[in-house]
Design a protein around this motif. Structure first.
Motif, PDB file in Angstrom:
ATOM      1  N   GLU A 141       1.312   4.748   4.858  1.00 24.94           N
ATOM      2  CA  GLU A 141       0.603   3.885   5.788  1.00 24.94           C
ATOM      3  C   GLU A 141       1.545   2.895   6.474  1.00 24.94           C
ATOM      4  O   GLU A 141       1.504   2.721   7.675  1.00 24.94           O
ATOM      5  CB  GLU A 141      -0.504   3.145   5.037  1.00 24.94           C
ATOM      6  CG  GLU A 141      -1.583   2.608   5.955  1.00 24.94           C
ATOM      7  CD  GLU A 141      -2.815   2.171   5.169  1.00 24.94           C
ATOM      8  OE1 GLU A 141      -3.171   2.865   4.186  1.00 24.94           O
ATOM      9  OE2 GLU A 141      -3.397   1.135   5.514  1.00 24.94           O
TER      10      GLU A 141
ATOM     11  N   SER B  38      -7.841   5.908  -3.172  1.00 26.19           N
ATOM     12  CA  SER B  38      -8.936   5.515  -2.274  1.00 26.19           C
ATOM     13  C   SER B  38     -10.282   5.800  -2.921  1.00 26.19           C
ATOM     14  O   SER B  38     -11.254   5.092  -2.690  1.00 26.19           O
ATOM     15  CB  SER B  38      -8.870   6.271  -0.956  1.00 26.19           C
ATOM     16  OG  SER B  38      -7.548   6.345  -0.511  1.00 26.19           O
ATOM     17  N   ASN B  39     -10.359   6.885  -3.710  1.00 24.56           N
ATOM     18  CA  ASN B  39     -11.618   7.226  -4.374  1.00 24.56           C
ATOM     19  C   ASN B  39     -11.773   6.543  -5.728  1.00 24.56           C
ATOM     20  O   ASN B  39     -12.713   6.810  -6.456  1.00 24.56           O
ATOM     21  CB  ASN B  39     -11.716   8.746  -4.580  1.00 24.56           C
ATOM     22  CG  ASN B  39     -11.765   9.504  -3.269  1.00 24.56           C
ATOM     23  OD1 ASN B  39     -11.934   8.910  -2.210  1.00 24.56           O
ATOM     24  ND2 ASN B  39     -11.609  10.809  -3.339  1.00 24.56           N
ATOM     25  N   GLN B  40     -10.802   5.687  -6.078  1.00 24.19           N
ATOM     26  CA  GLN B  40     -10.828   4.934  -7.337  1.00 24.19           C
ATOM     27  C   GLN B  40     -11.005   5.841  -8.548  1.00 24.19           C
ATOM     28  O   GLN B  40     -11.749   5.535  -9.480  1.00 24.19           O
ATOM     29  CB  GLN B  40     -11.954   3.880  -7.313  1.00 24.19           C
ATOM     30  CG  GLN B  40     -12.034   3.089  -6.017  1.00 24.19           C
ATOM     31  CD  GLN B  40     -11.536   1.656  -6.150  1.00 24.19           C
ATOM     32  OE1 GLN B  40     -11.561   1.089  -7.222  1.00 24.19           O
ATOM     33  NE2 GLN B  40     -11.083   1.096  -5.060  1.00 24.19           N
TER      34      GLN B  40
ATOM     35  N   CYS C 159       0.844  -1.198   0.000  1.00 21.88           N
ATOM     36  CA  CYS C 159       0.000   0.000   0.000  1.00 21.88           C
ATOM     37  C   CYS C 159       0.882   1.251   0.000  1.00 21.88           C
ATOM     38  O   CYS C 159       2.029   1.215  -0.396  1.00 21.88           O
ATOM     39  CB  CYS C 159      -0.917  -0.035   1.207  1.00 21.88           C
ATOM     40  SG  CYS C 159       0.003  -0.324   2.731  1.00 21.88           S
TER      41      CYS C 159
ATOM     42  N   ARG D 282      -0.949  -0.239  -4.386  1.00 25.96           N
ATOM     43  CA  ARG D 282      -2.385  -0.304  -4.115  1.00 25.96           C
ATOM     44  C   ARG D 282      -3.040   1.031  -4.496  1.00 25.96           C
ATOM     45  O   ARG D 282      -3.689   1.132  -5.532  1.00 25.96           O
ATOM     46  CB  ARG D 282      -2.646  -0.645  -2.644  1.00 25.96           C
ATOM     47  CG  ARG D 282      -4.110  -0.987  -2.378  1.00 25.96           C
ATOM     48  CD  ARG D 282      -4.371  -1.334  -0.938  1.00 25.96           C
ATOM     49  NE  ARG D 282      -4.250  -0.162  -0.067  1.00 25.96           N
ATOM     50  CZ  ARG D 282      -4.538  -0.180   1.235  1.00 25.96           C
ATOM     51  NH1 ARG D 282      -4.925  -1.305   1.812  1.00 25.96           N
ATOM     52  NH2 ARG D 282      -4.429   0.911   1.953  1.00 25.96           N
ATOM     53  N   GLU D 283      -2.793   2.097  -3.679  1.00 30.61           N
ATOM     54  CA  GLU D 283      -3.411   3.407  -3.961  1.00 30.61           C
ATOM     55  C   GLU D 283      -3.033   3.949  -5.335  1.00 30.61           C
ATOM     56  O   GLU D 283      -3.842   4.578  -5.997  1.00 30.61           O
ATOM     57  CB  GLU D 283      -2.988   4.434  -2.904  1.00 30.61           C
ATOM     58  CG  GLU D 283      -3.772   4.355  -1.607  1.00 30.61           C
ATOM     59  CD  GLU D 283      -3.251   3.282  -0.668  1.00 30.61           C
ATOM     60  OE1 GLU D 283      -2.421   2.459  -1.095  1.00 30.61           O
ATOM     61  OE2 GLU D 283      -3.673   3.258   0.498  1.00 30.61           O
TER      62      GLU D 283
ATOM     63  N   TRP E 287      -5.691   0.611  -7.636  1.00 28.77           N
ATOM     64  CA  TRP E 287      -6.963   1.313  -7.475  1.00 28.77           C
ATOM     65  C   TRP E 287      -7.227   2.373  -8.531  1.00 28.77           C
ATOM     66  O   TRP E 287      -8.317   2.931  -8.598  1.00 28.77           O
ATOM     67  CB  TRP E 287      -7.024   1.945  -6.068  1.00 28.77           C
ATOM     68  CG  TRP E 287      -7.351   0.934  -4.992  1.00 28.77           C
ATOM     69  CD1 TRP E 287      -7.764  -0.346  -5.193  1.00 28.77           C
ATOM     70  CD2 TRP E 287      -7.289   1.138  -3.583  1.00 28.77           C
ATOM     71  NE1 TRP E 287      -7.965  -0.977  -3.982  1.00 28.77           N
ATOM     72  CE2 TRP E 287      -7.680  -0.080  -2.980  1.00 28.77           C
ATOM     73  CE3 TRP E 287      -6.943   2.207  -2.767  1.00 28.77           C
ATOM     74  CZ2 TRP E 287      -7.735  -0.246  -1.590  1.00 28.77           C
ATOM     75  CZ3 TRP E 287      -7.005   2.049  -1.391  1.00 28.77           C
ATOM     76  CH2 TRP E 287      -7.395   0.835  -0.805  1.00 28.77           C
TER      77      TRP E 287
ATOM     78  N   ASP F 241      -2.683   9.464  -3.294  1.00 30.15           N
ATOM     79  CA  ASP F 241      -3.203   8.320  -2.526  1.00 30.15           C
ATOM     80  C   ASP F 241      -4.728   8.396  -2.421  1.00 30.15           C
ATOM     81  O   ASP F 241      -5.435   7.404  -2.528  1.00 30.15           O
ATOM     82  CB  ASP F 241      -2.613   8.318  -1.109  1.00 30.15           C
ATOM     83  CG  ASP F 241      -1.265   7.600  -1.051  1.00 30.15           C
ATOM     84  OD1 ASP F 241      -0.844   7.043  -2.087  1.00 30.15           O
ATOM     85  OD2 ASP F 241      -0.638   7.597   0.035  1.00 30.15           O
ATOM     86  N   LYS F 242      -5.191   9.627  -2.199  1.00 32.20           N
ATOM     87  CA  LYS F 242      -6.638   9.801  -2.053  1.00 32.20           C
ATOM     88  C   LYS F 242      -7.343   9.505  -3.382  1.00 32.20           C
ATOM     89  O   LYS F 242      -8.441   8.947  -3.386  1.00 32.20           O
ATOM     90  CB  LYS F 242      -6.948  11.210  -1.563  1.00 32.20           C
ATOM     91  CG  LYS F 242      -8.391  11.368  -1.159  1.00 32.20           C
ATOM     92  CD  LYS F 242      -8.607  12.533  -0.209  1.00 32.20           C
ATOM     93  CE  LYS F 242      -8.275  12.171   1.227  1.00 32.20           C
ATOM     94  NZ  LYS F 242      -8.266  13.347   2.084  1.00 32.20           N
TER      95      LYS F 242
END
Ligand code: FES
Lengths: 645, 149
Positions: free
Chosen positions: A76, B44-46, A72, A101-102, A106, B40-41
Motif C-alpha cells: 500500500e 483485512s479479514n481479521q 501498513c 497492521r495487516e 489485525w 494481507d487479506k
C-alpha cells in the motif's frame, strides 16, 4: 556491517488501529539495545499529507543513514515512504518497511504477543536495512516510432491508430498488396457485410489519408533481424524488387493483359495470373508486380510485350534490385496473422471441386476466378455442397483446439451458396458447433443447411464418381457432395513463425505467440516493447483483429511518450563478472530473456531494461555471482537472523 | 537401502533435545504478488495468524535459494514455509515452478541433515486465499508445536 549506522524508525499507530494491539513504547524499550542505535518517532497517521511533511522535517533534523517504517502493508505505502526519504534528501532505497497492521495487529488477538512479534520484525528490519545499498533509477530516452509487422486488419488498425496520434509508423508487409486475408473475402460473417466496403476506406486512409504522411509502407518486405530492446529496436528489413516504379506506374494493368506468361494464382488458390499482374482486381496499392521466376525477360529471354504497351515510360523497371532498410523504432507490433493448415488428408487430396475455406471465399467473390459464380471445374453449377467443419480441429492427430471461426464462416457459405445456385442442397458436417455472440446467434437460427454430425475427421471418405459424389461417415451415412469445402484448422502463419524465432518469443501450446497474460495482457508479450494484434495470438475474426489492433497501438502509445524517458527500476539482478563461472544456467532460466552471454568476457550479463526483478536467476546461480538488488542474499540473511534471534 | 536413513521420529527427538524450549520460531517466505497479498487479506479479514510466524517478503518464490532455507534451520527455526502463487499464476511466469522443484529437493535433503522433513512446507496461496493462509499457517505452527513436545 560493523560500524553502527544511525537508523530512524517511524512507528505508525494508524489512528490507533495499530497501537490498539501493539504497545509502541514497549517495542522501543525492547529495541533500545540494537546496535544500529535506533531513534524512534511515533506518528498518529504517518501517510497523512501533513504528517509526511512533519516526518520529512524530522528526518532532515535527525540525518539518519537508514530508515525503518512500521505501518501498513508495503503493497500500500512503500512508494509513499520512498518518496518521503527522497524529500528528506536520503536515498529512497535506504528504507525497510515493516507490515505491522495487516500482518501483526489485525491477525494477533493477544496484545502481548502482537507487541513481541512487532519487535521481532522490527529487529529483523533494523538488521536488514544496514545492508541496503543506495540505488537510483536510471532513465533512458526512448524512440516513439513504431514498426508494425503485417498489414491485415489488425496491423492496419494499429498503424492508423498510431499515425492519427502523430506517430511515425513503418508498416512491413511481405505480400505485394495490403489488407491481409479478409481483403480476399466478398462478404463477412456474421452480418454478410461487404468486405471490400469495410476495408477499402481503411486501406485508403493508410495509403492516401491525412495520416498517411506518418506511414512508411514497405510491401514485398520481410524482417530479417531485430536487435535492441524496449524503446530502442533496430529492425533490418529486406524488400524484394517489384520491378515496377511506384512513382510512375498509373496502375492501368495493360501490362498484365499483354503478358504472354502465366503462373498459378496462389491468392485465389486456383486459376492463373500473368507474370506481371495484381493478385486480383482492386488490390491496393494499385500497382502490379513482376514474378521474376515467370517473367521471360527477367529469365534472360527475349520479350518486350509489356514494355511495348506500357503508356508511361520507366514504369517497368527490370533493373529493380532487392533493398535493405534499417528501421529504428521504440516498439514493435506483430500482426502477422494465422493461416489455414496447408496439407489435405489423402482422402480429399487431388480431387476436383474440393476447396478449402480460403479458396472457397475466392470462388464466392466477384473478383475471384469465376467472377463470383459458384461453378465446378467443369463449368457447371454444383447440385450439392458439403461443408466439412472441424476438418482437423478438435482432433489430437492434427490440432486439438477449436479453430474458432469456422462455424460462422460455414453458415455464411451455406447461405451464400443457396443464393447463388437455386435448389442446391447444402450440408454442414460438424463435430461440434459454436456460434458465440448475439449477431452470430441470429446467423445460426437462420441457417437452413442439413447438419450432420461426425465423430472423427479420419472417418470421412469420399465415394462415388464425379456425377454422384458423396462423403461417407465411418462407412455408414452418406452426404451428397458435388462440391466440398474443408474448414481446415487455423494455425500460426509462416510470418508468425518467423517473428517467433526472430524475437525469440515464447509460443503457446499451439505455436501461436504467447501473450504476457492470457486474460489481462493478451496484446503484450513477455518481451517489453513487443505487442500483439490479431490472430498471431490465436485464431480470431475481423472484429478481434480491429479491436486488438487498437489495443496494441494503445499499449505502444502509453509506453512510449515523446519526451518521457524510460525509467528503469533499479531493483534488478546484476552479475558480478569476477565471480561468474560462465555456466549459463541463468540464461536458460530467465523468463524475460533479460540475460545474455558476453562472448568476449565469457560471462552472463543482465539487461536492466528487460529484467523484472523476480530473482529466479539470483537463487539459481551456482557461484552466487548474481545479486538481486533490493533483495540481496545479505539482506535476506540479515532479516532471517533478525526474526530468529 | 533408502537414502532417508534417519527415521522422522528419531529426528524429532534429536532436534527437540538440542533446542531450549522457548517460543516457537517459524519463518515463512512469501512471494509479493499472491501469497503476501493473501496474507494481507487475512489481515483485512481479521483471520488469526500465529504470532510465532515471521514473514519474509520476496518478489517471487523463485528468489529463494535452498541454502537460505537450510540456514534458517541452522539458526534455530522450528519450521520453514515457502508460499508461492498457484501454478500458472506466478507474476513472473514460472518462478513458482523453480520453487516447487527446489522444495522437492529440500524435502529429500533435510532428513540427511537430521531435520524432520515435516518442518519444511511448500504450498500455494493466492491473493484471494486469506482463509487458506490463516488455516495452513495455524496448522503448520500447531504441528511444529507437537513435534517439539
Ligand atoms: S510471483 Fe508468486 S511465485 Fe512468482
Amino acid at each position: 556491517m560493523s560500524t553502527p549506522i544511525k537508523t530512524a524508525v517511524i512507528l505508525c499507530t494508524c489512528s490507533g488501529i495499530i497501537s490498539e494491539r501493539i504497545d509502541w513504547a514497549e517495542v522501543q524499550t525492547l529495541l533500545a539495545g540494537h546496535p544500529s542505535k535506533p531513534v524512534f518517532l511515533v506518528d498518529e497517521l504517518a501517510c497523512g499529507v501533513d504528517n509526511l511533511e512533519h516526518l520529512a522535517a524530522w528526518l532532515v533534523q535527525e540525518q539518519p543513514s537508514r530508515v525503518v517504517v512500521a505501518a501498513c502493508s508495503p503493497r500500500e505505502h512503500e512508494t509513499t515512504f520512498r518518496k518521503l526519504l527522497s524529500d528528506a534528501g536520503i536515498n529512497p532505497w535506504f528504507m525497510q518497511f515493516v507490515n505491522v497492521r495487516e500482518q501483526v495487529a489485525w491477525v494477533t488477538e493477544d496484545p502481548r504477543a502482537a507487541t513481541a512479534k512487532a519487535a521481532r520484525l522490527l529487529h529483523a528490519a533494523l538488521n536488514r536495512v544496514q545492508r541496503h545499498e543506495p540505488l537510483s533509477e536510471r532513465s533512458v530516452p526512448v524512440r516513439t516510432e513504431v514498426a508494425v509487422i503485417g498489414s491485415g486488419p489488425a496491423g492496419m488498425q494499429a498503424t492508423l491508430t498510431l499515425a492519427r496520434a502523430g506517430r511515425q509508423v513503418t508498416l512491413i508487409e511481405k505480400e505485394p498488396v495490403i489488407g491481409g486475408l479478409p481483403v480476399r473475402f466478398e462478404e463477412l460473417f456474421p452480418n454478410l457485410e461487404c468486405g471490400p466496403c469495410l476495408l477499402e476506406p481503411v486501406m485508403g486512409d493508410l495509403l492516401h489519408g491525412h495520416e498517411s504522411a506518418n506511414v512508411n509502407l514497405l510491401t514485398l518486405s520481410e524482417v530479417t533481424e531485430v536487435k535492441g530492446s524496449f524503446g530502442n529496436w533496430t529492425i533490418t528489413v529486406k524488400q524484394k524488387p517489384r520491378f515496377i516504379n511506384p512513382d510512375l506506374c498509373i496502375g492501368c494493368m495493360i501490362c498484365a493483359e499483354v503478358c504472354p506468361e502465366r503462373r498459378p494464382n496462389r491468392w485465389n488458390g486456383s486459376g492463373e495470373i500473368a507474370a506481371v499482374a495484381v493478385p486480383f482486381a482492386g488490390t491496393l496499392p494499385n500497382l502490379p508486380h513482376i514474378d521474376a521466376e515467370t517473367c521471360l525477360r527477367l529469365k534472360g529471354e527475349e520479350c518486350s510485350a509489356c514494355l511495348a504497351e506500357c503508356p508511361v515510360e520507366g514504369s517497368l523497371d527490370f533493373d529493380d534490385q532487392e533493398r535493405e532498410y534499417t528501421i529504428e523504432a521504440g516498439a514493435i507490433i506483430i500482426a502477422s496473422g494465422a493461416e489455414e493448415k496447408q496439407d489435405l488428408p489423402a482422402s480429399f487430396a487431388n480431387q476436383e471441386d474440393v476447396h478449402t475455406a480460403y479458396s472457397f471465399e475466392r470462388l464466392l467473390a466477384m473478383n475471384g476466378p469465376s467472377g463470383g459464380e459458384l461453378l465446378k471445374a467443369d463449368g457447371t453449377a454444383p447440385k450439392s455442397l458439403a461443408i466439412v467443419q472441424c476438418a482437423g480441429s478438435l482432433d489430437s492427430s492434427e490440432v486439438s483446439y477449436c479453430s474458432g471461426t469456422c462455424c460462422r464462416a460455414a453458415a455464411k457459405y451455406a447461405h451464400l451458396a443457396s443464393g447463388k445456385v437455386a435448389g442446391i442442397s447444402v450440408s454442414r458436417l460438424v463435430r461440434e458447433q459454436s456460434f458465440p455472440g448475439v449477431d452470430a446467434g441470429r446467423q445460426f437460427h437462420h441457417d437452413h443447411s442439413t447438419v450432420v454430425r461426425y465423430g472423427a475427421f479420419s472417418e470421412l471418405t469420399v465415394t462415388g464418381t464425379e456425377s454422384g459424389r458423396n462423403i461417407m461417415i465411418d462407412g455408414g451415412t452418406t452426404v451428397r457432395a458435388d462440391m466440398i469445402v474443408l474448414c481446415r484448422p487455423i494455425v500460426p502463419s509462416a510470418g508468425t513463425a518467423e517473428c517467433l524465432s526472430l524475437l525469440d518469443l515464447d509460443r503457446d501450446e499451439a505455436g501461436f505467440i504467447a501473450p504476457l497474460h492470457s486474460l489481462s495482457g493478451s496484446c503484450a508479450t513477455t518481451l517489453k516493447g513487443v505487442y500483439l494484434a490479431g490472430s498471431c495470438r490465436g485464431p480470431g475474426d475481423i472484429r478481434d483483429a480491429f479491436a486488438t489492433g487498437t489495443a496494441a497501438a494503445g499499449l505502444a502509445l502509453s509506453d512510449l511518450v515523446d519526451g518521457r524517458d524510460l525509467v528503469i527500476d533499479p531493483q534488478v539482478a546484476v552479475v558480478d563478472a569476477t565471480i561468474c563461472a560462465g555456466c549459463k544456467t541463468c540464461i536458460q532460466l530467465c523468463p524475460y530473456k533479460a540475460i545474455s552471454w558476453n562472448d568476449v568476457e565469457k560471462v552472463a550479463e543482465v539487461s536492466d531494461m528487460l529484467c523484472r526483478g523476480c530473482g529466479t536467476c539470483v537463487a539459481s546461480c551456482p557461484s552466487g555471482a548474481i545479486t538481486g538488488r533490493g533483495f540481496s542474499r545479505e539482506m535476506l540473511r540479515a532479516e532471517l537472523e533478525g526474526v530468529l534471534s | 537401502m533408502s537414502c532417508q536413513t534417519l527415521p522422522t521420529e528419531q529426528t524429532a527427538e534429536t532436534s527437540s533435545a538440542n533446542v531450549t524450549p522457548g517460543p516457537l520460531r517459524i519463518v515463512a517466505f512469501l512471494c509479493n504478488w499472491c501469497s503476501y497479498a493473501g496474507a494481507d487479506k487475512a489481515g483485512s479479514n481479521q483471520l488469526p495468524v500465529p504470532s510465532e510466524l515471521s514473514v519474509i517478503r520476496v518478489m517471487c518464490s523463485g528468489r529463494i535459494e535452498p541454502p537460505l532455507i537450510l540456514e534458517a534451520f541452522q539458526k534455530g527455526a522450528d519450521g520453514v514455509m515457502v508460499l508461492a502463487c498457484h501454478p500458472g499464476d506466478c507474476h513472473y511466469k514460472e518462478g513458482n515452478i523453480r520453487a516447487f522443484c527446489r522444495a522437492e529437493l529440500l524435502q529429500n535433503l533435510v532428513p540427511q541433515l537430521g531435520i524432520d522433513p515435516k518442518r519444511f512446507r511448500f504450498d500455494y496461496v493466492s491473493a484471494a486465499e486469506a482463509e487458506k493462509f490463516s488455516r495452513i499457517t495455524n496448522e503448520f505452527v500447531d504441528k511444529m508445536r507437537s513435534i517439539r513436545l
